[in-house]
Design a protein around this motif. Structure first.
Motif, PDB file in Angstrom:
ATOM      1  N   THR A   2      -1.649 -16.686   3.638  1.00  0.00           N
ATOM      2  CA  THR A   2      -1.849 -15.121   3.198  1.00  0.00           C
ATOM      3  C   THR A   2      -2.204 -14.442   4.552  1.00  0.00           C
ATOM      4  N   THR A   3      -2.399 -13.033   4.370  1.00  0.00           N
ATOM      5  CA  THR A   3      -2.811 -12.299   5.634  1.00  0.00           C
ATOM      6  C   THR A   3      -4.484 -12.615   5.616  1.00  0.00           C
ATOM      7  N   GLU A  71       1.568 -17.607  12.770  1.00  0.00           N
ATOM      8  CA  GLU A  71       2.822 -16.905  12.262  1.00  0.00           C
ATOM      9  C   GLU A  71       3.959 -18.189  11.528  1.00  0.00           C
ATOM     10  N   HIS A  75       4.368 -17.117   5.436  1.00  0.00           N
ATOM     11  CA  HIS A  75       5.772 -17.052   4.770  1.00  0.00           C
ATOM     12  C   HIS A  75       5.698 -15.928   3.679  1.00  0.00           C
ATOM     13  N   THR A  76       6.507 -14.845   3.796  1.00  0.00           N
ATOM     14  CA  THR A  76       6.441 -13.671   3.007  1.00  0.00           C
ATOM     15  C   THR A  76       6.956 -13.933   1.668  1.00  0.00           C
ATOM     16  N   ASP A  77       6.439 -13.237   0.648  1.00  0.00           N
ATOM     17  CA  ASP A  77       6.668 -13.634  -1.003  1.00  0.00           C
ATOM     18  C   ASP A  77       8.168 -12.561  -0.903  1.00  0.00           C
ATOM     19  N   VAL A  80       7.708  -8.801  -0.856  1.00  0.00           N
ATOM     20  CA  VAL A  80       7.402  -8.017   0.308  1.00  0.00           C
ATOM     21  C   VAL A  80       8.740  -7.824   1.370  1.00  0.00           C
ATOM     22  N   VAL A  82      10.655  -7.032   4.362  1.00  0.00           N
ATOM     23  CA  VAL A  82      10.314  -7.406   5.990  1.00  0.00           C
ATOM     24  C   VAL A  82      11.463  -6.361   6.586  1.00  0.00           C
ATOM     25  N   VAL A  98       6.407  -4.727   7.616  1.00  0.00           N
ATOM     26  CA  VAL A  98       6.862  -4.730   6.284  1.00  0.00           C
ATOM     27  C   VAL A  98       6.507  -3.497   5.629  1.00  0.00           C
ATOM     28  N   ASP A 100       5.703  -1.222   2.022  1.00  0.00           N
ATOM     29  CA  ASP A 100       5.379  -1.463   0.851  1.00  0.00           C
ATOM     30  C   ASP A 100       6.065  -0.731  -0.463  1.00  0.00           C
ATOM     31  N   LEU A 108       1.904  -6.825  10.407  1.00  0.00           N
ATOM     32  CA  LEU A 108       1.100  -7.828  10.467  1.00  0.00           C
ATOM     33  C   LEU A 108       0.940  -8.449  11.851  1.00  0.00           C
TER      34      LEU A 108
END
Length: 114
Positions: A2-3, A71, A75-77, A80, A82, A98, A100, A108
């Motif tokens: 995650t971030t 990076e 991995h994006t959920d 999210v 992109v 990304v 919201d 990011l």
């Protein structure tokens, strides 16, 4: 992965000099000045502030950047959206954008690849 919290704040302004003096009065130190109306400020170990002067006919924006350590491990959920995948920036990082649920854009930032 995650971030890892807030990395930076990108702040647009109509008057870079006035904004620089304001930030310095609040304890920020000018770390980098490009000489063309933009610069980087820091205050301790917290996120850095990137300021850039924009034309009067544009509305100033603020954009937040979250830190990504690697990076390749990020991995994006599916929750999210992109907007742009990781790309090289002119200031030496890799950046993904990304959106919201309310339509705000977030950056990011990951280290540049060697």
């Amino acid at each position: 992965m995650t971030t890892q919290g807030l990395e930076a704040v990108f702040l647009e302004t109509h008057n870079w000099g006035r904004t620089a003096r304001f930030l310095q009065a609040l304890g920020f130190e000018l770390e980098i000045s490009t000489g063309d109306g933009s610069g980087v400020f820091r205050n301790g170990e917290g996120p850095y502030l990137v300021t850039v002067e924009i034309p009067e006919n544009r509305e100033p924006r603020v954009q937040l950047a979250l830190k990504v350590a690697d990076e390749d491990l990020f991995h994006t959920d599916p929750a999210v959206e992109v907007v742009t995948p990781f790309e090289d920036t002119h200031y030496g990082t890799r950046e993904m954008t990304v959106r919201d649920p309310d339509g705000r854009l977030w950056s990011l930032q990951a280290p540049a690849k060697s």
